[in-house]
Write an enzyme that holds these catalytic residues in place. Structure first.
Site, short mmCIF file in Angstrom:
data_model
loop_
_atom_site.label_atom_id
_atom_site.label_comp_id
_atom_site.label_asym_id
_atom_site.label_seq_id
_atom_site.Cartn_x
_atom_site.Cartn_y
_atom_site.Cartn_z
N SER A 143 42.43 84.77 51.20
CA SER A 143 42.73 84.02 52.50
C SER A 143 43.96 84.34 52.75
CB SER A 143 42.39 82.51 52.39
OG SER A 143 42.91 81.61 53.36
N TYR A 156 43.65 74.30 47.77
CA TYR A 156 43.00 75.80 48.25
C TYR A 156 44.40 76.55 48.41
CZ TYR A 156 40.42 78.71 51.62
OH TYR A 156 39.80 79.60 52.34
P1 NAD Z 1 30.47 79.14 53.52
O1 NAD Z 1 30.70 77.56 53.29
O2 NAD Z 1 29.92 79.37 54.60
O3 NAD Z 1 29.81 79.77 52.01
C1 NAD Z 1 30.42 79.36 51.10
C2 NAD Z 1 29.44 79.90 49.64
O4 NAD Z 1 29.93 79.59 48.49
C3 NAD Z 1 27.96 79.21 49.83
O5 NAD Z 1 27.05 80.40 49.80
C4 NAD Z 1 27.82 78.20 49.03
O6 NAD Z 1 26.71 77.88 48.50
C5 NAD Z 1 28.68 78.95 47.77
N1 NAD Z 1 29.30 77.91 46.96
C6 NAD Z 1 30.30 76.80 47.11
N2 NAD Z 1 30.47 76.26 45.96
C7 NAD Z 1 29.72 76.87 45.24
C8 NAD Z 1 29.60 76.79 43.48
N3 NAD Z 1 30.30 75.74 43.12
N4 NAD Z 1 28.74 77.56 43.02
C9 NAD Z 1 28.00 78.58 43.79
N5 NAD Z 1 28.15 78.64 45.01
C10 NAD Z 1 29.05 78.05 45.86
O7 NAD Z 1 32.35 79.39 53.41
P2 NAD Z 1 32.75 80.99 53.73
O8 NAD Z 1 33.59 80.63 55.13
O9 NAD Z 1 31.89 81.91 54.21
O10 NAD Z 1 33.68 81.18 52.93
C11 NAD Z 1 33.60 82.34 51.76
C12 NAD Z 1 35.05 82.65 51.25
O11 NAD Z 1 35.93 83.11 52.17
C13 NAD Z 1 35.70 81.47 50.40
O12 NAD Z 1 36.11 81.91 49.38
C14 NAD Z 1 36.75 81.06 51.50
O13 NAD Z 1 37.81 80.25 50.93
C15 NAD Z 1 36.88 82.38 52.15
N6 NAD Z 1 37.62 82.21 53.47
C16 NAD Z 1 37.04 81.59 54.61
C17 NAD Z 1 38.00 81.63 55.77
C18 NAD Z 1 37.04 81.02 56.94
O14 NAD Z 1 37.75 80.72 57.95
N7 NAD Z 1 35.69 80.70 56.98
C19 NAD Z 1 38.79 81.98 55.77
C20 NAD Z 1 39.75 82.71 54.76
C21 NAD Z 1 38.73 82.64 53.50
#
Ligand code: NAD
Length: 261
Positions: A143, A156
């Protein structure tokens, strides 16, 4: 179809960014191991949809990524179902927002477990096979918070900074091999993880959801324009391609100018 014959395990691929990454890798011909929480019928529909759309094999490998033993079992299941793991995308992640002063201990432990420790356990589990074949790609979805901080996101930010550090170490330890390890550092992406923060902002400011989105995004992201999950899928596909053979240990921002400030 640069990834035909390769197998990609994408953690947290039942939602958001992980789903887009799984699709992008399948579009390049990779067989896909899905992981993440969700409704069993919806996950099966997603799995079958990937097979139908892309003509690849897809398997669902359940694991709670906060539990090391389940991570080892997930990798074993992916190998059993699809023969190997050539590409690991550590994407599963969670957020909890609170000042340090009253950050709950269980939330701290869980954010570190899923966003950082899980990436170590999964990496350790796939490395022997990658070393045996002298080819592999490990892509860690970190991130902008792996590079800079924001208030109220201590766990985080700590986890994502740790993940960028883990990325560099794995890249150095594999530098003389065909295995690469890199991190991707997105700014805001509109997924369920962020919708919760938009809803909280709407409530705090007493404004509609769309206005809350504009306020939240423009605070940190000069473009005020969210990153498309598909753009992250395309970047991961590039990192898995031969063109990225010597891209090692990087942390690539895709952040609308966030970290340029
Ligand atoms: P999301 O909530 O849409 O998806 C998260 C996924 O992780 C889901 O499939 C969920 O089931 C899975 N998950 C969560 N906890 C889990 C566990 N204990 N075991 C197995 N699976 C688990 O989130 P997203 O926004 O798609 O995030 C994906 C990645 O991108 C994350 O690592 C997040 O930190 C990173 N990220 C997101 C953003 C953003 O703005 N959305 C920005 C930077 C980084």
């Amino acid at each position: 179809m640069t990834l035909k014959g390769k197998v990609a395990l994408v953690t947290g691929s039942t939602s958001g960014i992980g789903t887009a990454i799984a699709s992008a890798l399948a579009a390049q011909g990779a067989d896909i191991a899905l992981n993440g929480f969700g409704d069993a019928a919806a996950i099966e529909a997603m799995r079958a949809g990937i097979e139908a759309r892309h003509g690849v094999r897809a398997a669902y490998c359940a694991a709670d990524m906060s539990r090391p033993a389940e991570i080892d079992a997930m990798v074993a299941r992916a190998i059993e179902a699809l023969g190997r793991v050539d590409i690991l995308v550590n994407n599963a992640g969670i957020q909890h927002v609170s000042p340090v002063d009253n950050f709950p201990s269980d939330k701290w432990e869980m954010v570190i477990a899923v966003n950082l420790s899980a990436c170590f356990y999964a990496t350790r589990a796939v490395l022997p096979g990658m070393r045996a074949r002298d080819w592999g790609r490990i892509v860690n979805i970190a991130s902008v918070h792996g590079l800079v901080a924001s208030v109220d996101k201590s766990a985080y930010v700590a986890a994502k900074h740790g993940l960028v550090g883990l990325t560099k170490t794995v890249a150095l330890e594999t530098a003389r091999t065909g295995i690469t390890c890199n991190a991707v550092c997105p700014g805001w992406v509109l997924t369920p993880l962020v919708e919760k923060q938009i809803a909280a902002r709407a409530e705090r400011d007493g404004v509609a959801r769309d206005e809350a989105q504009v306020r939240l995004l423009s605070e940190k992201m000069p473009s005020a324009d969210p990153v498309a999950p598909e753009a992250l899928g395309a970047l991961v596909a590039y990192l898995c391609s031969p063109a990225a053979d010597q891209v090692r240990g990087t942390a690539i921002p895709v952040d609308g100018g966030w970290t340029a400030q």
